[in-house]
Design a protein around this motif. Structure first.
Motif, short mmCIF file in Angstrom:
data_model
loop_
_atom_site.label_atom_id
_atom_site.label_comp_id
_atom_site.label_asym_id
_atom_site.label_seq_id
_atom_site.Cartn_x
_atom_site.Cartn_y
_atom_site.Cartn_z
N THR A 29 0.85 -1.19 0.00
CA THR A 29 0.00 0.00 0.00
C THR A 29 0.89 1.24 0.00
OG1 THR A 29 -1.74 -1.14 1.23
CG2 THR A 29 -1.77 1.27 1.28
N LYS A 31 1.00 5.64 0.00
CA LYS A 31 0.30 6.89 0.27
C LYS A 31 1.01 8.03 -0.44
CE LYS A 31 0.64 6.88 4.74
NZ LYS A 31 1.50 5.71 4.97
N GLU A 53 -2.95 7.64 -3.36
CA GLU A 53 -3.04 6.47 -2.50
C GLU A 53 -3.53 5.28 -3.31
OE1 GLU A 53 -5.43 7.25 0.88
OE2 GLU A 53 -4.11 8.81 1.68
#
Length: 469
Positions: A29, A31, A53
């Motif tokens: 993940t 950001k 994101e």
């Protein structure tokens, strides 16, 4: 839809880069602001940051890949609500995922306006972050070069993906907008301000416009190929050393400089006795830290940088650069300083050197030189300037002629300080002296103007108190 991560243009002249390392892996993940990769240019290793994101769904270019063109997709990020496993690399023969084209590099001969250069303060991370972020964009077909009647030679516009999209939807021509971002990049607020102010509509497609006449490209002399050169030597009597990006760039720019810039050279001797005495006095007065180390230690090169900067203010017509159809005269003295590193050199720039103290120049030069040797300079720290200093005095070189780094108008070559016999008031005397040689671009600086600049420099070196006022 997936978000396309593009190979960023990290400097105005960058065309390709090496993808040195991925700092995120598929499935991670990310950001906004996360550093996801490291890119090696011909000058430095720099970071690529995510601006959206999501999940890093697919790495398209593996780490260690060399010569990846600017604007080529290097990874895909799955957006909100999108299954990362469903994102795949485009197959051969099918269009690549849509992407806003990152801004193309500006020609090396067109530096950013002086006011914008002044905003690129060394050590300011915001400009670099903005450059990297502008190269990650939502999917979409890559737009062609901006039509402006110049055919395939058209200069692309620096604009963020969001600014391009808003301008396209509003039918606004980006060419009519003055950018306020780093290096003059057009950002969202510039487009919205232009829309509210009634900017001109976008130009017609390039295919409907008559192509403008293109200036003839300079014809460079042909050189022998690698096999031709190798054939002149017995096999096994040499070692082949591949060129890295920095050495390729240096070779290209120096050949272009010597074949397209009309160099001429002016030399004179400068006495150093007064400068050496003042330097010793200033260094002796430096405050000490708790370990007894002085807060600063000025070098002769610090005085040279300051003297050249002040001389350019006293002879402002020489503080200029060549810009093809015009000369740009600079308001401040931005002085580049050649720093040798393994495999090449950098020329970090001391901005507004005429306004800085000798101790400030010394501290800034130490910082820039240290980071240059580690290839950690930002593009805005080694681009721009109107002149440069190349000092080989520490190697015992008495005098030499340096090659101008376009678009600079001049470069000062500094030789070693040494004891010399001279005649003063009809009697022989021994003085400390050095020889300096000013290389001039005759298109910018004529002989008399170059001589005036060098005379102003000599006066400051021989009467160094003038640099302190």
């Amino acid at each position: 839809m997936p978000i396309n991560v593009l190979m960023p243009a990290l400097s105005p002249t960058m065309e390709k880069g090496n993808l040195a390392k991925w700092l995120k892996k598929e499935g991670d993940t990310v950001k906004s602001g996360d550093v996801i990769a490291e890119i090696e240019t011909d000058k430095a290793t720099m970071e690529v940051e995510a601006v959206d994101e999501g999940v890093l769904a697919k790495i398209l270019v593996p780490e260690g890949t060399a010569d990846v063109p600017v604007n080529q997709p290097i990874a895909l990020i799955a957006g909100e609500g999108e299954d990362p496993k469903s994102v795949s690399a485009p197959s051969a023969g099918t269009p690549a995922p849509k992407a806003e084209a990152a801004p193309a590099a500006q020609p090396a001969s067109a530096p950013a306006p002086a006011a914008r250069q002044a905003d690129a303060v060394p050590g300011d991370r915001s400009a670099h972050m903005a450059d990297a972020r502008a190269n990650v964009a939502p999917a979409g077909p890559a737009p062609a070069a901006r039509p402006n009647g110049a055919g395939e030679g058209a200069q692309r516009i620096f604009a963020s993906p969001l600014a391009r999209r808003i301008a396209r939807e509003a039918g606004v021509d980006l060419a009519s907008i003055q950018g306020s971002g780093p290096h003059g990049r057009i950002v969202e607020k510039d487009v919205r301000a232009a829309i509210s102010g009634g900017a001109r509509p976008a130009a017609a497609p390039a295919a409907m416009q008559a192509p403008a006449a293109q200036p003839a490209a300079p014809q460079l002399a042909p050189s022998m190929g690698a096999e031709q050169v190798k054939a002149m030597f017995e096999p096994g009597t040499y070692e082949e050393v591949p060129l890295d990006g920095m050495r390729k760039t240096i070779a290209k720019r120096l050949v272009e400089s010597k074949q397209t810039v009309p160099h001429f050279y002016l030399s004179l001797d400068c006495e150093l006795d007064a400068l050496m005495a003042l330097r010793e006095q200033i260094n002796a007065a430096a405050p000490k830290d708790k370990d007894g180390k002085p807060a600063y230690k000025l070098s002769v090169n610090d005085f040279v940088i300051k003297a050249l900067a002040v001389a350019l203010q006293r002879v402002p017509a020489a503080n200029a650069v060549w810009a093809e159809d015009r000369i740009l005269r600079m308001k401040h003295s931005d002085v580049g300083v050649a720093v040798a590193i393994e495999g090449g050199l950098f020329t970090p720039v001391i901005r507004r050197a005429e306004q800085k103290t000798l101790t400030a120049i010394s501290a800034e030069m130490k910082d820039l030189a240290g980071r240059a040797r580690n290839r950690r300079l930002k593009p805005e720290e080694y681009t721009g300037g109107s002149t440069a200093v190349s000092n080989l005095g520490m190697f015992g070189i008495k005098n030499f002629q340096a090659v101008i780094n376009p678009p600079h108008g001049t470069i000062l070559a500094v030789g070693a300080g040494e004891s010399r016999m001279v005649v003063k008031d009809g009697a022989p005397a021994v003085v400390q002296a050095m020889t300096v040689t000013l290389s001039c671009d005759h298109r910018v600086v004529d002989g008399a103007l170059g001589a005036e600049l060098l005379a102003a420099f000599k006066q400051l070196i021989e009467s160094p108190m003038g640099m302190l006022v």
